[in-house]
Design an enzyme around this catalytic site. Structure first.
Site: not given
Ligand code: CP
Length: 332
Positions: A76-77, A104, A126, A154
């Site tokens: 999603r993100t 590497k 992330r 998040h």
């Molecule tokens: N909600 C969320 O962070 O989903 P993803 O891990 O798919 O990005």
């Protein structure tokens, strides 16, 4: 509304994109004010309509470059940030650990310095380590957006959750929000606790004590050991993913037992308010924390959350990357 030239119009916006956030980066909800959150949600409202057009694109960020730097898996993100940037006409680059020199052994700092040398306008990161986006933000001149750091925060997930609830309920203040499951390991829960409490909602947590952070009550929330205690009063029930990779770590005896006590199914849902909203950040473990009938049922806004993620991320990119910096930011 956003016009064909990509200008956001409306009461609170000038015609020219202007950076209105009193910060370079989006690292967490903890440090954000309620007025900053409201500004982001209001801006996202303007951008939501763009995604319903036949040509889903405005030139707001034409000539800008946005880098998605993902050290952890994401559906999603990552996709949502990429779509958001593309709908604003920015150029987007996706970097994942398996296809970059991280594989590497290149360090995060070296990776960041090399990326910055190519003059991007925003880095979205992330990382499995809490604080990784903060390190980058200190090192880099360009805005850094935290797309999830370890078990810490998040922020963009919480913003899209706040947006979805505000859109459906017309308000946030005074709502009763239940967050259920593994709070201890959940960056989504942490950001949402900060977000909902700052916006005046009352937050209740339900889950095994072993999955609650020590001193969680200091965050202004109440812990309940029984899901059925929180369901009848809740305007919003947010179910969290049971992190299957942690099963066997002693946080609960078996998945079956967890599901029996903390899974949301139609039987438990009978006790909920008739207009309750069911949320889940994804990915879901169907049949564990949420039954398929509830996930796909009439109270579920799970896919609305995903839709709204694009608008919220467009708003953030616009507010951080679009236009010029305001000299007077004291009003935020
Ligand atoms: N909600 C969320 O962070 O989903 P993803 O891990 O798919 O990005």
């Amino acid at each position: 509304m956003v016009d064909e030239q990509g200008r956001v119009s409306g009461q609170q916006f000038s015609e020219k994109p202007v950076l209105r956030l009193a910060r370079k980066d989006i690292l967490g909800i903890q440090e954000m004010s309620a007025s900053e959150i409201s500004l982001i949600l209001d801006t996202a409202e303007s951008f939501k309509e763009v995604s319903t057009r036949e040509i889903k694109k405005v030139p707001t960020l034409r000539g800008k470059t946005v880098i998605n730097l993902f050290y952890e898996a994401s559906t999603r993100t990552r996709t949502s940030f990429e779509i958001a940037a593309k709908r604003l006409s920015a150029d987007t680059i996706n970097i994942s650990t398996s296809t970059s020199s991280v594989a590497k052994g290149e360090t995060l700092i070296d990776t960041a310095k090399n990326l910055e040398a190519m003059n991007p306008d925003c880095i979205i990161i992330r990382h499995s380590a809490s604080g990784a986006p903060h390190l980058l933000a200190r090192l880099m001149r360009v805005p850094v957006i935290n797309a999830g750091d370890g078990a810490h925060e998040h922020p963009t997930q919480a913003l899209l959750d706040l947006f979805t609830v505000r859109e459906k309920k017309g308000k946030l203040a005074g709502l009763n929000v239940a967050i259920v499951g593994d709070i201890l390991h959940s960056r989504v829960a942490r950001s949402n606790i900060y977000g909902f409490t700052k916006m005046g909602a009352e937050v209740h947590l339900a889950g095994p004590r072993t999955m609650m952070p020590a001193g969680v009550e200091k965050l202004g929330v109440r812990w309940h050991s029984n899901l059925r205690e929180v369901v009848p009063q809740a305007d919003v029930i947010m179910m969290l993913r049971i992190q299957l990779e942690r099963q066997g770590s002693g946080f609960f005896p078996t998945l079956r037992e967890y599901s029996r006590f903390f899974g949301l199914n139609l039987e438990v849902l009978k006790e909920a308010k008739p207009e309750v909203l069911i949320m889940h950040p994804g990915p879901m473990n169907r049949g564990v924390e949420i039954s398929p009938e509830v996930a796909d049922g009439p109270f579920s806004v799970i896919l609305d959350q995903v839709t709204n993620g694009v608008a919220v991320r467009m708003a953030l990119l616009y507010l951080l990357v679009g236009g010029e910096r305001e000299t007077d930011r004291s009003s935020v």
